[in-house]
Design an enzyme around this catalytic site. Structure first.
Site, PDB file in Angstrom:
ATOM      1  N   LEU A 232     -32.037   7.617  -9.761  1.00  0.00           N
ATOM      2  CA  LEU A 232     -32.350   6.868  -8.628  1.00  0.00           C
ATOM      3  C   LEU A 232     -31.630   5.581  -8.293  1.00  0.00           C
ATOM      4  O   LEU A 232     -31.534   5.258  -7.041  1.00  0.00           O
ATOM      5  CB  LEU A 232     -33.807   6.673  -8.941  1.00  0.00           C
ATOM      6  CG  LEU A 232     -34.706   7.835  -9.345  1.00  0.00           C
ATOM      7  CD1 LEU A 232     -36.211   7.498  -9.636  1.00  0.00           C
ATOM      8  CD2 LEU A 232     -34.619   8.770  -8.076  1.00  0.00           C
ATOM      9  N   PHE A 234     -28.863   2.227  -9.509  1.00  0.00           N
ATOM     10  CA  PHE A 234     -28.065   1.641 -10.862  1.00  0.00           C
ATOM     11  C   PHE A 234     -28.215  -0.100 -10.291  1.00  0.00           C
ATOM     12  O   PHE A 234     -27.788  -0.407  -9.398  1.00  0.00           O
ATOM     13  CB  PHE A 234     -26.925   1.884 -10.979  1.00  0.00           C
ATOM     14  CG  PHE A 234     -26.563   3.332 -11.888  1.00  0.00           C
ATOM     15  CD1 PHE A 234     -27.148   3.150 -13.116  1.00  0.00           C
ATOM     16  CD2 PHE A 234     -26.009   4.039 -11.592  1.00  0.00           C
ATOM     17  CE1 PHE A 234     -26.862   4.067 -14.105  1.00  0.00           C
ATOM     18  CE2 PHE A 234     -25.755   5.256 -12.471  1.00  0.00           C
ATOM     19  CZ  PHE A 234     -26.067   5.176 -13.541  1.00  0.00           C
ATOM     20  N   SER A 235     -28.045  -0.863 -11.565  1.00  0.00           N
ATOM     21  CA  SER A 235     -28.033  -2.098 -11.227  1.00  0.00           C
ATOM     22  C   SER A 235     -27.104  -2.774 -12.580  1.00  0.00           C
ATOM     23  O   SER A 235     -27.263  -1.988 -13.442  1.00  0.00           O
ATOM     24  CB  SER A 235     -29.191  -2.996 -10.831  1.00  0.00           C
ATOM     25  OG  SER A 235     -29.864  -3.140 -12.189  1.00  0.00           O
ATOM     26  N   ASN A 236     -26.639  -3.807 -12.475  1.00  0.00           N
ATOM     27  CA  ASN A 236     -26.168  -4.411 -13.745  1.00  0.00           C
ATOM     28  C   ASN A 236     -26.954  -4.722 -14.841  1.00  0.00           C
ATOM     29  O   ASN A 236     -26.498  -4.772 -16.008  1.00  0.00           O
ATOM     30  CB  ASN A 236     -25.314  -5.583 -13.532  1.00  0.00           C
ATOM     31  CG  ASN A 236     -24.484  -6.152 -14.553  1.00  0.00           C
ATOM     32  OD1 ASN A 236     -23.816  -5.499 -15.251  1.00  0.00           O
ATOM     33  ND2 ASN A 236     -24.264  -7.601 -14.782  1.00  0.00           N
ATOM     34  N   GLY A 238     -29.324  -2.217 -15.572  1.00  0.00           N
ATOM     35  CA  GLY A 238     -29.360  -0.991 -16.207  1.00  0.00           C
ATOM     36  C   GLY A 238     -29.720   0.194 -15.215  1.00  0.00           C
ATOM     37  O   GLY A 238     -29.818  -0.223 -13.878  1.00  0.00           O
ATOM     38  N   GLY A 239     -30.086   1.156 -15.653  1.00  0.00           N
ATOM     39  CA  GLY A 239     -30.407   2.265 -14.398  1.00  0.00           C
ATOM     40  C   GLY A 239     -31.928   2.661 -14.410  1.00  0.00           C
ATOM     41  O   GLY A 239     -32.844   2.386 -15.164  1.00  0.00           O
ATOM     42  N   VAL A 240     -32.191   3.402 -13.126  1.00  0.00           N
ATOM     43  CA  VAL A 240     -33.552   3.695 -12.895  1.00  0.00           C
ATOM     44  C   VAL A 240     -33.318   5.229 -12.839  1.00  0.00           C
ATOM     45  O   VAL A 240     -32.455   5.531 -11.788  1.00  0.00           O
ATOM     46  CB  VAL A 240     -34.221   3.180 -11.709  1.00  0.00           C
ATOM     47  CG1 VAL A 240     -35.419   3.953 -11.452  1.00  0.00           C
ATOM     48  CG2 VAL A 240     -34.517   1.701 -11.862  1.00  0.00           C
ATOM     49  N   LYS A 255     -36.919   3.494 -16.505  1.00  0.00           N
ATOM     50  CA  LYS A 255     -36.213   2.102 -15.866  1.00  0.00           C
ATOM     51  C   LYS A 255     -35.637   1.774 -17.363  1.00  0.00           C
ATOM     52  O   LYS A 255     -36.399   1.242 -18.313  1.00  0.00           O
ATOM     53  CB  LYS A 255     -37.283   1.422 -15.547  1.00  0.00           C
ATOM     54  CG  LYS A 255     -36.755   0.296 -14.960  1.00  0.00           C
ATOM     55  CD  LYS A 255     -37.703  -0.648 -14.252  1.00  0.00           C
ATOM     56  CE  LYS A 255     -36.767  -2.020 -13.532  1.00  0.00           C
ATOM     57  NZ  LYS A 255     -38.026  -2.888 -12.577  1.00  0.00           N
ATOM     58  N   ASP A 365     -41.599 -10.111  -5.570  1.00  0.00           N
ATOM     59  CA  ASP A 365     -40.499  -9.525  -5.106  1.00  0.00           C
ATOM     60  C   ASP A 365     -40.950  -8.607  -3.857  1.00  0.00           C
ATOM     61  O   ASP A 365     -40.348  -7.285  -4.005  1.00  0.00           O
ATOM     62  CB  ASP A 365     -39.699  -9.048  -6.150  1.00  0.00           C
ATOM     63  CG  ASP A 365     -38.342  -8.448  -5.812  1.00  0.00           C
ATOM     64  OD1 ASP A 365     -37.726  -9.280  -4.811  1.00  0.00           O
ATOM     65  OD2 ASP A 365     -37.662  -7.747  -6.617  1.00  0.00           O
TER      66      ASP A 365
END
Length: 875
Positions: A232, A234-236, A238-240, A255, A365
């Site tokens: 769904l 990606f970020s640095n 980790g993934g979702v 997550k 957020d």
């Protein structure tokens, strides 16, 4: 946010800049104060400190060692690497400061490059093995983020990858220049640096690394009660993932958090935040606005939070789908219907946030990407920076357009973000301007209520929350007469000038910090001075001297918009003929064979510039070289079906600046100089290549298909294609091309554009409507007041934001100079045209680049005088 822009936001609150001038606020690691060892060479960049033994030639590529570390251990690790490498004559580099390290390891940093603190360059595989063994002992116990592009050595902070040592470049799959390595046949191929370890096909893995690869591959999801189906996000950190519980068949969301990676401004890593998120979700259990937390587990050293799957769309997606101002067929009924939906949605989001506050939790957020809508259910996601209301904390991660000022803590931070959402529902991305000038909220609310039947009290309440006080009027400068408007923009541009710097004169896009960017037509001094001069804003000899003096030393290539040919074009327009010819001579010394075909940086722009130089000077060498370049483009063009149906990403780009419309424009100019219809045939083929990458939207607009979006803009979108189509149709009518031109025309008259710039914003639509073969200055003029969505004050004048809207820009492609130029296509008494898109002449039948009768250069404004050109009548 586009992550590469983030580091250029650190140095200055108003303009993109490097950290070189901000070392006091963001000091380097203390190791940088060590004297350079005797017999060593040293190079400092904005990010790295490089060291190598002088006179020693490293291989151009090979196995390199990367060392990672936590921020708190960085000084010790760098010192250990220095003490190891220097006595052994090993070249190395390290990140120069904690602030840079934090950005390189932040949540939205590049996943392929993140985690690297130190790089060591062994000479061969034998030395590689020895260095890894010895450093592993020295750095025993050091922890750091996993470097995703590499293979981990053991379970410590050492990683290896085969890649380039020297900085070499080649064309990637999409035609853009990328870092390169050499294959066994001596060809340069892309040096792939993705978020996964991979070897070039011809490079064997050294035997001593095989156990480490086996250990890496042994970590799988086998044995867990969850099956991953898709990614769904990606970020640095980790993934979702979208997955399924194999025990129940129910869909779930997993997550992931990587230790020591994805840092926030407080230095917390993704694992710390994920554990915190699990605790917050447990506190919020049972709320309809919060997904249920189902499980928590670790795999290797990665942590996973399993959550309820909510089968909905993000509010951001819904805004994009429903917003009426991006449609060519917008009606008052559509606008009213959207307003009703938006007002109702704001009320639902407000209730969801209130439910959290009722449990004593601050979301922290809130923005449209973190709001899911599933039918009548509104669900908030991503609680990793949430906090308890009683703690009155400031969020440590936030969307730049929703980040609260320092005095908004706890619940007040959520209320600020909710007020931003009130503006953002109607004017997406407008909230990005608030950190640059918070009173802008007053004008945005006024524009919203003038455009939508949104309740004025609702908008007024949002503005009071944003400002923390009663609002005062924010008048627009765009309604002023042209001389005053021109003066206001020029004042802001000149107020931002930094003639004492050598890297750039006028602040613009981050591209200006690449070699040659500070002088270029698109992003550097050439474009700014050109726009000021041709619109009558004046000539500025001291700045022109800076440009002429820096051009030869800027390390620029020869591209038109990104290099020296564009500088020569601007110098000619500034009536600096000798300087222009000197720059053209520099261009003649560089080989153009490896360039792509584009107008922006490639052969089409070079050929058009050479034709222009020939027309301005009559020198046959320019004509002869132009003929060779035109022939090279013709040889490499291919057929209409020889391009993918998607533009960008891994594919070559479509459009005026980077696609086939640039070659088409070049062929049209060649035809106009000689009358050879073969050039029209080639232009038609090139245009059909770009049209192959276009798609007809529901409302009839023809836009470039980029897979994840469609693009209407001047540079990579359909507006630029339309300008070249129109020029073609003045010479030859072809039904399919005429139909495409008509379908593109509406993209230039939409009520709302995300950005204001010339290449990818409203200014480009103004210039597109007013210039070229099918001018409509009345329609272009209707856009001018709408630039009010983006106007900002600076330096006593009028400024505009650059790409991504995170900072102001003065440059031609993205900022105020481009807006000024676009206004000059409509309001100036001698309307200007985009380079090479002035109204076409008929074929001259004198050869592709034969000198036309007369002189092509425009009259120059008077030197050294602000507004030295004749003052036009008020529009």
């Amino acid at each position: 946010m586009i992550s590469k822009y983030e580091i250029y936001c650190l140095a200055d609150p108003l303009f993109y800049d490097t950290l070189d001038s901000k070392r006091v606020e963001h000091p380097d690691f203390s190791v940088t104060e060590r004297p350079v060892p005797d017999g060593w060479a040293h190079l400092a960049t904005d990010t790295w400190m490089h060291y190598a033994p002088a006179g020693v030639t490293l291989p151009t590529q090979g196995w390199k060692i990367h060392i990672s570390s936590r921020v708190e251990d960085a000084e010790r690790v760098i010192a250990a690497a220095w003490d190891y490498c220097v006595p052994r004559g090993l070249a190395f580099k390290y990140l120069r400061g904690a602030r840079v390290m934090l950005m390189q390891n932040s949540k939205y940093a590049s996943r392929g490059a993140s985690g690297k603190l130190v790089t060591v360059y062994p000479f061969d595989e034998a030395q590689l093995e020895l260095v890894l063994k010895e450093l592993a002992e020295i750095l025993d116990g050091v922890e750091g983020p996993y470097i995703l592009s590499d293979l981990r050595y053991g379970d410590g902070p050492l990683f290896v990858r085969y890649g380039g040592f020297a900085e070499r470049h080649c064309a990637g799959e999409n035609g853009e220049q990328v870092l390169a390595i050499e294959d066994p046949d001596g060809r340069l191929v892309p040096d792939v640096r993705g978020p996964g370890f991979a070897l070039p096909p011809w490079v064997p893995l050294p035997a001593f690394l095989e156990p480490h690869l086996a250990a890496r591959n042994a970590v799988t999801l086998e044995g867990l009660p969850y099956q991953v189906e898709s990614v769904l996000h990606f970020s640095n950190g980790g993934g979702v993932y979208l997955g399924r519980d194999v025990r129940t068949g129910e869909r779930v969301v997993l997550k992931e958090a990587r230790p020591h990676a994805g840092l926030d401004t407080a230095g917390r890593d993704a694992v710390t935040r994920l554990r915190h998120e699990a605790d917050i979700m447990e506190r919020l259990a049972g709320l309809d606005a919060v997904p249920a937390a189902l499980d928590y587990f670790t795999l290797g050293d990665h942590h996973f939070l399993v959550q309820e799957y909510v089968d909905g769309a993000t509010l951001s997606q819904l805004i994009a789908q429903k917003h009426p101002l991006t449609r060519a067929d917008v009606t008052p009924e559509m606008v009213a219907g959207y307003t009703d939906w938006a007002v109702a949605m704001l009320a639902r989001v407000r209730r969801a946030v209130a439910d959290l506050h009722g449990r004593g939790v601050v979301f922290g957020d809130l923005h449209p990407f973190n709001i899911l809508v599933d039918g009548e259910r509104v669900v908030l996601i991503d609680f990793e920076v949430s906090s308890l209301a009683e703690e009155r904390r400031r969020p440590t991660l936030a969307n730049p357009g929703f980040v609260p000022p320092p005095d908004r803590l706890g619940v007040e931070a959520d209320e600020y973000a909710l007020a931003c959402l009130h503006l953002g529902m109607f004017a997406p991305m407008s909230t990005m301007l608030l950190p640059l000038h918070r009173p802008k909220a007053v004008q945005l609310a006024r524009l919203i209520t003038e455009t939508f039947p949104a309740p004025a009290p609702l908008m007024a309440g949002a503005v009071r929350t944003l400002l923390g006080r009663e609002p005062e009027p924010e008048p627009s400068l765009l309604s002023r007469p042209w001389p005053e408007l021109r003066e206001a923009i020029a004042t802001a541009i000149l107020a931002a000038a930094t003639p004492g710097r050598t890297d750039r004169l006028f602040p613009g896009d981050i591209v200006q910090f690449e070699p040659g960017g500070g002088v270029s037509l698109a992003n550097g001094a050439a474009g700014v001075l050109y726009a000021l001069a041709v619109t009558g804003a004046g000539r500025f000899p001291e700045h022109e001297e800076w440009l002429a003096g820096r051009a030869a030393r800027a390390g620029a290539g020869i591209g038109f918009y990104n290099g020296l040919h564009g500088v020569a074009y601007a110098l000619l327009a500034l009536d600096r003929r000798r300087d222009a010819l000197d720059v053209a001579e520099l261009c003649g010394r560089q080989d153009w064979a490896g360039l792509d075909l584009s107008l922006y940086r490639g052969l089409s722009g070079v050929a058009l510039s050479l034709m222009h130089l020939h027309g301005a000077t009559g020198e046959t060498a320019f004509r002869d070289e132009a003929e060779r370049v035109v022939q090279a483009v013709a040889d490499r063009l291919g057929g209409a079906g020889d391009v993918p149906e998607i533009s960008g990403g891994v594919h070559p780009h479509a459009g005026l600046m980077y696609g086939s419309s640039g070659p088409a424009l070049m062929f049209l100019h060649a035809y106009e100089r000689c009358g050879d219809t073969r050039f029209l045939d080639l232009a038609a083929t090139a245009l059909r290549q770009d049209l192959r990458r276009c798609v007809t939207r529901e409302d009839g607009q023809l836009q470039v298909q980029q897979g994840w979006r469609t693009n209407p803009y001047l540079d990579e979108g359909s507006a630029g294609i339309g300008l070249v189509l129109d020029r073609f149709l003045t010479h030859r009518h072809e039904d399919d091309l005429a139909a495409a031109s008509d379908a593109i025309r509406p993209v230039m008259s939409l009520p709302y554009y995300i950005q204001s710039g010339l290449f990818a914003g409203r200014a480009g639509m103004i210039a597109g409507l007013a210039t070229g073969s099918r001018p409509d200055r009345r329609a272009a003029g209707e856009h001018i007041a709408l630039l009010g969505w983006h106007e900002l004050p600076y330096g006593g004048g009028l400024a505009f934001p650059g790409a991504q809207l995170l900072r102001l820009s003065t440059d031609f492609a993205t900022g105020s100079a481009g807006v000024l130029f676009a206004l000059g296509t409509v309001l100036h008494d001698q309307p200007v045209s985009l380079p090479f898109l002035e109204p076409p002449d008929g074929p001259r039948r004198r050869g592709p680049c034969a000198p036309p009768p007369g002189h092509l250069s425009r009259p120059a404004p008077e030197g050294g005088v602000r507004n030295g050109a004749p003052r036009p009548a008020d529009p």
